[in-house]
Design a protein around this motif. Structure first.
Motif, mmCIF file in Angstrom:
data_model
loop_
_atom_site.group_PDB
_atom_site.id
_atom_site.type_symbol
_atom_site.label_atom_id
_atom_site.label_comp_id
_atom_site.label_asym_id
_atom_site.label_seq_id
_atom_site.Cartn_x
_atom_site.Cartn_y
_atom_site.Cartn_z
ATOM 1 N N UNK A 125 33.101 40.062 43.450
ATOM 2 C CA UNK A 125 32.543 41.133 44.291
ATOM 3 C C UNK A 125 32.483 42.482 43.587
ATOM 4 N N UNK A 126 33.452 42.757 42.703
ATOM 5 C CA UNK A 126 33.426 44.025 41.973
ATOM 6 C C UNK A 126 32.235 44.089 41.033
ATOM 7 N N UNK A 127 31.889 42.964 40.419
ATOM 8 C CA UNK A 127 30.721 42.943 39.543
ATOM 9 C C UNK A 127 29.458 43.255 40.338
ATOM 10 N N UNK A 128 29.321 42.647 41.508
ATOM 11 C CA UNK A 128 28.161 42.900 42.354
ATOM 12 C C UNK A 128 28.102 44.362 42.769
ATOM 13 N N UNK A 129 29.264 44.948 43.062
ATOM 14 C CA UNK A 129 29.296 46.354 43.476
ATOM 15 C C UNK A 129 28.815 47.276 42.365
ATOM 16 N N UNK A 130 29.132 46.938 41.112
ATOM 17 C CA UNK A 130 28.718 47.781 39.997
ATOM 18 C C UNK A 130 27.199 47.833 39.845
ATOM 19 N N UNK A 131 26.528 46.740 40.256
ATOM 20 C CA UNK A 131 25.087 46.641 40.034
ATOM 21 C C UNK A 131 24.247 46.868 41.293
ATOM 22 N N UNK A 132 24.817 46.655 42.465
ATOM 23 C CA UNK A 132 24.004 46.650 43.682
ATOM 24 C C UNK A 132 24.364 47.741 44.672
#
Length: 331
Positions: free
Chosen positions: A215-222
């Motif tokens: 989820x942190x990866x998704x937050x960085x991009x989205x």
């Protein structure tokens, strides 16, 4: 001035330099069976003969720098990826031995060609899977690795391994486009086009997988406002990919290689954005893993003295051996 951030960028620079410089060496090994026995393989190998050994300097700098500047990260990452690191080192040994003995033992040239190909493929696949094992997250208990011997073996790490193999093949083939001419260069263009398509598709697959991985990866991009800062990365990557395909199919010599490097730089930048500020996802940041500040200061003095020398002799070596490798196998 945050010394920890400075050291993070120094390690990132060393890793990028290794990936690019030793990447095209390994890529030529991966593509070696596709070249015709005799002059084709000899010219391909001679194109990297003056520089291949020095390219591995950056692996030593990256690994040694990680140990010195981020000892906790080193202590966690190595136990989590021991099988892959052992495979990588054995692959590099086979590649190096094959490179030297191929010329001194012509009676067993087929064996050394196979060792050159196999060592390059194993080293490249292992490096890609090490990257995947890091990105997917490493289980940590306190300050020690808490996972099993096989945690690194997942579909995701296999995908990142394939992406690294394709990317190295792209670097190797575009290097040969630059350094060779005639029929061997035409064959290099043929394989470079296919390697470029494979690299672009696998980069896209890994990027999409990353968003679902954590989820942190998704937050960085989205998530806003981060998305406004990182949106240029995929846009520029797409433009570079189109330009790369066009130059490979055109008549340019050096442009495909530089565009392939740009594609790698954008890919590594994207991965940096994905995991920042962690050095061991999901829980160890660069500040958690950093050595004491006095140690960082002492080592920074050494790097400030030695890094310019390494860059200088690397540039000098490439300058001395610039130009095409002729049909007789010499620059």
């Amino acid at each position: 001035m945050d010394l920890t951030v400075i050291w993070a960028f120094i390690i990132a620079f060393a890793v990028f330099a290794y990936v690019v410089m030793d990447g095209f060496d390994l890529g030529i090994g991966i593509l070696f069976p596709t070249f015709r026995v005799g002059q084709g393989r000899n010219r391909a190998m001679n194109s990297i003969a003056p520089v291949w050994d020095g390219n591995e300097t950056w692996l030593v700098l990256g690994g040694g720098g990680l140990f010195a500047a981020f000892p906790l990260a080193y202590a966690v990452i190595l136990p989590a990826t021991y099988p892959l690191i052992i495979a990588m080192l054995l692959g590099l040994v086979f590649r190096g031995v094959a490179f030297e003995y191929r010329w001194r033992d012509p009676a067993h040239e087929k064996f050394w060609d196979l060792a050159f190909f196999g060592g390059s493929l194993v080293a490249a696949m292992s490096q890609g899977m090490i990257l995947g094992a890091l990105l997917q997250g490493i289980e940590v208990d306190g300050r020690a690795y808490a996972g099993s011997w096989w945690d690194w073996l997942t579909p995701y790490t296999f995908l990142t391994g394939l992406g690294t193999v394709a990317g190295y093949a792209l670097l190797g083939s575009t290097w040969l486009i630059w350094k060779l001419d005639g029929g061997v260069q035409a064959h290099a263009r043929y394989v470079a086009f296919r390697a470029a398509i494979a690299t672009i598709l696998l980069m896209g697959a890994v990027s999409l997988y990353n968003i679902t991985l954590n989820p942190e990866y998704a937050a960085h991009w989205l998530s806003a406002p981060e998305v406004y800062w990182v949106a240029p990365v995929p846009i520029v990557t797409a433009l570079v990919a189109v330009a790369l395909i066009r130059t490979i199919r055109g008549t340019g010599n050096s442009a495909p290689f530089w565009l392939a490097i740009a594609l790698f730089f954008l890919g590594m930048s994207g991965l940096g954005v994905t995991i920042w500020p962690n050095v061991v996802p999901p829980s160890i940041t660069i500040w958690d893993a950093a050595a004491p500040e006095r140690s960082q200061e002492f080592m920074l003095v050494g790097v400030a003295l030695t890094l310019p020398l390494i860059i200088a002799y690397t540039v000098w070596a490439y300058w001395v051996f610039r130009g095409k490798v002729g049909a007789e196998g010499y620059h």
